[in-house]
Design an enzyme around this catalytic site. Structure first.
Site, short mmCIF file in Angstrom:
data_model
loop_
_atom_site.label_atom_id
_atom_site.label_comp_id
_atom_site.label_asym_id
_atom_site.label_seq_id
_atom_site.Cartn_x
_atom_site.Cartn_y
_atom_site.Cartn_z
N HIS A 176 67.39 66.22 -40.64
CA HIS A 176 67.46 65.04 -40.04
C HIS A 176 67.54 64.02 -41.19
CE1 HIS A 176 63.45 63.05 -40.12
NE2 HIS A 176 63.02 64.50 -40.12
N ASP A 188 61.01 63.10 -45.83
CA ASP A 188 60.91 63.35 -44.36
C ASP A 188 62.21 62.55 -43.81
OD1 ASP A 188 60.54 63.86 -41.66
OD2 ASP A 188 59.00 62.21 -41.60
N GLU A 222 65.64 62.85 -34.91
CA GLU A 222 64.25 63.51 -34.91
C GLU A 222 63.05 62.78 -34.64
OE1 GLU A 222 60.85 65.84 -36.52
OE2 GLU A 222 61.76 63.86 -37.19
#
EC number: 3.4.-.-
Length: 986
Positions: A176, A188, A222
């Protein structure tokens, strides 16, 4: 006491220095590499591998993470545009078609299709959300790249209405590209995104063209409840992949761990990874709810029916979702670790020729990917990956549960028939004599429960003590906690065993301790096997190996007894001839009560009588020739000794005289059968559990669990020492006692946070758009959250209100600085909504016994400078529908408990949502009392602002970042950093 000497030092003898040195060296030899593997990431190659460009990948990561880019930010749109540009650059740089055929005639240059999905949307509620009464409407902006495989259908089937692919299913790789509003998203999920870009380049390189088609998905949304993955299911290409690899991040570096996988078959390609890392225990953590967060993996596997793997970064959690999740705090080594694993796994999946990923779907609406067998997997020192089926472990466990006790039983029967079963025998009778010779075969049997229970109870007590006094010390000092537990357990085990050995010395300590350990391990394996069979939990594989090693070590101890003389023979040789008391072999406390207390020893003249010298007589006089299997002790002159204690040749100090026949080197084999297995199997699990959980206390999780888990793992890791620890010298245990005292004091009084291990506090600012009243708040652990809030200039002379938070511990709020997320606009214009009530056209039938009937309303909602809003209801609504929304039977749109929140996401800025809601009311609510509010639907219309890329837009957040202590990190408390609301009543 006469001095004890060994005629020739045996380096493997069951004596103090050999036992101390060998056990210490073995533990260090395994623990140090495990720590290195866990914390040191393999360096990337100096030259780029064929088809990959690490320099470009790192440059892409820096571009991607130069700003916060949550879904609800302008920077997110810029990232979307940049990704499309990079994909086309990669595809344009692909070699001409003839170069592909020159490498592999069966794999021509693959056709590539890029989908910029700005059409898919979806409404859903429930199953995978943190709360089943939360509903979502989401409009996706996913990017999909389909690289057609050489075995794929060559028709563009997705262009046909209701088109479906033919042939074998393809492979999906997902990452993502959105970040949270308070983090730059390097791990992340920036590393995952640039890995996907490199995979596109790799499989467009001659020699790497895929056999099965590859779909690379860069999904958006996400972070806000896995919205992007769900909307992917609405795109036609989602019908094609049967397997997937999900790339994720929950830290800021380190190694990328294999979190979980669907089955053995889909996990097998991961074995080709050069640096495998992970354990199936992590998958059990998700399955049992121990790990509460989720990734896109759950959507692909559970909702869409694919089979795949979840690879993610996992530490440090203190940087997760903060501004330190940036390229500065990760590394090229971490990027290479994920990229190398992704290339190996994906290449294995796209090259598969079998039909193992085809089969009937578990649900008609899901992908026909078939099913596989549950897997057991773990890495060995980060270089080797072990994978086998769970039913294999189950079969081996059941077999060993039966065979191991039978083997010991048969051995015991054989010993009894050979008259060599000294266990549980207190005495033996001499032939043709009524007198008996003491064997002391029961001595040491009751020792293990104390050896095991006392150190374990103390470490568990320490867990409760630290949780009570300084529960978050493990946040920054996890190895201080480990040192405290390990040193306390080891010292106490040694102390208890030495006291027992001093009071009642016995040569049976080892065999009895191993027998107890065998029984304990057998019970643990029974429990483990039941969970394997009933719940499919494979993380207890370490119990199987622990039991295997313990069984073999125990069996060796029983086999050792065959080296002893027959009991009758021993009794004849030691038949009483006189009646004098002796302290040999007895208790060293109180009066003599041992082996010689009830037997007549040799006369003093016989003891002092010297043998005639022969060719084999020892030069040291009175000794015996040494052998590898036995001690040879040379006693001093007892006539000159100030005590009547004396040692017999081959007997360790005051232990039973018959033990002289026991081999003294087999303990080494026993130790090596147990300790390395436990360290290799349990050590990585201990490190994994510590890394995953030691910084979760800041998120509101219980701190007690991780301390108790460390106490339990300490016992597991050190239990192999128990059969041998009574032979340790005092040097190491006393040193460990000092370590324990130092770490205990530190763990109780030290401040738990530091600039490198910060406490994460969760920020949000609420504003009543009707009045302009604004409140900023931080949520986290007391008393630290209040201390952090008190340092802010805006809280000076202000009342900080702290209340209990549902998930974050404590929420401290104060009148915050006014936000400027919608500049030059009155608060009342930040959010617009209208409500029109729709009357039910169905007439109630006379005499209808149903006392409830539905009500409906249409709510039109929009916000300025945002594309995210939500509706909150004081009481649950029964159903909802968003105008223009798609639905999918795989994603329910209603909950049996009703819906109290509808989250609305649009790909367009300042979009207007039209939402129809329905709720049921009692017929009594239509009475006059209903006019007072009983029949009304009350709630709030809320809009969210999450763009934090410019200073001064959210001054309250800027203030926290500038003035909060250096040990504080700021993360988002909700989807929006600023939430403005207006109330309504229908």
């Amino acid at each position: 006491m006469a001095p004890l000497r060994l005629s020739r030092a045996n380096p493997l003898a069951f004596a103090r220095w050999p036992v101390t040195l060998i056990t210490a060296v073995v533990y260090l030899a395994f623990l140090i590499p495990l720590l290195i593997v866990h914390h040191v990431v393999p360096s990337p190659p100096t030259a780029n591998p064929n088809g990959l460009d690490l320099t470009q990948a790192w440059a892409d990561l820096q571009v991607l993470t130069d700003g916060f880019h949550p879904y609800n930010s302008r920077r997110n749109d810029e990232v979307h545009t940049w990704l499309l540009q990079r994909i086309h650059e990669i595809l344009d740089a692909a070699p001409p078609a003839d170069q592909y055929l020159s490498v592999d005639e069966e794999k021509p240059k693959p056709a590539v299709f890029v989908f910029d999905d700005t059409q898919s949307n979806l409404s859903f509620v429930g199953n995978s959300l943190s709360s089943s009464n939360t509903a979502v409407y989401f409009e996706g902006t996913n990017i999909l790249v389909y690289i057609r495989g050489s075995d794929d259908d060559h028709e563009n089937w997705w262009e046909e209405p209701n088109g479906v692919p033919s042939g074998k299913g393809g492979v999906l790789v997902n990452a993502h590209y959105d970040s949270v509003s308070t983090g730059y998203g390097a791990t992340d999920d920036g590393v995952g995104v640039v890995t996907c870009l490199q995979l596109i380049q790799y499989f467009m390189t001659p020699g790497h063209a895929p056999r099965r088609g590859l779909v690379v998905l860069l999904n958006n949304g996400e972070e806000d409840y896995l919205n992007g993955a769900r909307v992917y299911g609405q795109h036609p290409i989602s019908k094609f992949p049967h397997t997937f690899l999900n790339l994720e991040g929950a830290g800021a570096g380190g190694r990328a761990i294999l979190f979980r996988s669907s089955d053995t078959e889909v996990t097998r390609p991961y074995m080709s990874s050069k640096y495998p890392f992970g354990s199936v225990l992590a998958a059990d953590g998700f399955a049992t709810g121990l790990i509460g967060s989720q990734t896109d993996y759950v959507v692909f596997e559970v909702d869409l029916g694919l089979r795949g793997l979840d690879v993610a970064f996992m530490e440090p959690r203190a940087r997760y979702h903060t501004e330190q999740d940036d390229s500065r705090h990760t590394s090229k080594s971490s990027l290479w670790h994920m990229l190398s694993a992704a290339v190996a796994t994906t290449e294995g999946l796209v090259s598969d020729k079998s039909d193992q990923f085809e089969g009937a779907p578990t649900d008609d609406a899901k992908v026909a990917s078939g099913s596989g067998s549950k897997a057991v997997w773990f890495d060995l020192f980060g270089t080797t990956f072990v994978l086998f089926e769970l039913h294999t472990l189950f079969a081996l466990s059941v077999t060993l549960l039966v065979v191991a006790p039978l083997a010991l039983l048969v051995t015991g029967i054989a010993l009894t028939r050979a008259d060599k079963m000294y266990l549980f025998r207190t005495s033996a009778k001499a032939d043709e004599s009524l007198d008996s010779v003491p064997l002391q075969g029961l001595r040491g049997f009751f020792r293990f429960p104390f050896l095991f229970a006392i150190p374990t109870a103390v470490t568990v007590g320490l867990a409760y003590l630290v949780t009570k006094v300084n529960p978050l010390i493990i946040h920054s000092s996890e190895y201080a906690v480990w040192s405290m537990m390990l040193s306390a357990w080891t010292f106490l085990a040694w102390f208890v065993s030495r006291m027992a050995d001093f009071a009642r010395p016995t040569a049976l300590h080892r065999i009895y301790t191993l027998t107890w350990m065998f029984v304990l391990a057998w019970v643990l394996l029974v429990i483990s096997t039941v969970y394997q069979n009933q719940r499919g939990l494979a993380g207890s594989y370490s119990v199987f190996f622990f039991f295997s090693g313990t069984f073999l070590a125990t069996w060796i101890s029983y086999l050792e007894l065959f080296s002893l003389p027959r009991k009758s023979e021993y009794a004849n040789q030691n038949r009483p001839t006189s009646r004098r008391a002796s302290s040999y072999g007895g208790s060293r406390l109180g009066t003599a009560s041992g082996e010689d207390h009830e037997e007549d020893d040799h006369d003093a003249e016989e003891e002092e009588e010297e043998q005639e010298p022969t060719e084999s007589t020892s030069l040291l006089g009175g000794g015996q020739r040494t052998t590898f299997a036995n001690y040879v002790r040379v006693a001093g002159d007892h006539r000159d000794s100030d005590t009547d204690h004396h040692y017999y040749p081959g007997v360790y100090k005051h232990e039973q005289r018959w033990s002289a026949s026991l081999p003294t080197w087999t303990w080494t084999l026993q130790f090596l059968l147990m300790a390395p297995l436990v360290l290799i199997m349990v050590g990585p699990l201990a490190l994994l559990l510590t890394s995953a959980l030691h910084q979760t206390g800041q998120d509101g999780s219980s701190s007690l669990f991780i301390y108790v888990a460390i106490a339990a793992l300490t016992t597991f890791l050190l239990t192999p020492l128990l059969p041998f620890i009574h032979r340790h010298t005092y040097h190491l245990p006393v040193f460990l006692l000092l370590v324990f005292l130092g770490t205990l004091i530190y763990n109780l009084v030290a401040f738990p946070f530091s600039p490198t291990n910060r406490l994460k506090l969760f920020f949000i600012q609420d504003i009543d758009l009707s009045t302009g009243s604004t409140t900023a708040s931080l949520a986290g652990v007391q008393p630290y959250v209040h201390a952090a809030a008190s340092t802010l200039p805006s809280t000076a002379n202000q009342n900080i209100t702290c209340t209990e938070h549902t998930t974050r511990g404590t929420k401290c709020a104060w009148p915050g600085l006014a936000p400027r997320v919608v500049p030059d606009t009155p608060y009342s214009d930040w959010l617009d909504f209208t409500i029109s009530q729709q009357h039910n056209t169905t007439d109630d039938k006379e005499g209808d016994e149903d006392t409830h009937h539905p009500r409906k309303a249409r709510i039109t909602l929009s916000g300025r400078n945002t594309r995210a809003c939500k509706l909150l209801f004081d009481s649950p609504i029964s159903s909802f529908a968003v105008l223009g929304s798609s639905t999918d039977p795989r994603f329910p749109t209603s909950s049996p408990h009703g819906t109290k929140e509808i989250r609305l996401w649009s790909r367009e800025w300042e979009n207007e949502w039209v939402v129809d809601v329905a709720w049921t009311t009692s017929t009594n609510d239509d009475s006059e009392e209903g006019d007072e509010g009983e029949g009304k639907l009350n709630g709030k219309a809320v809009c969210l602002w999450s763009d934090n890329n410019s200073a001064g837009v959210i001054p309250a957040l800027d203030e926290v970042r500038q003035f909060a202590p250096s040990w504080v990190a700021v993360s988002k408390a909700a989807d929006g950093l600023v939430e403005g609301w207006k109330g309504f009543s229908i």
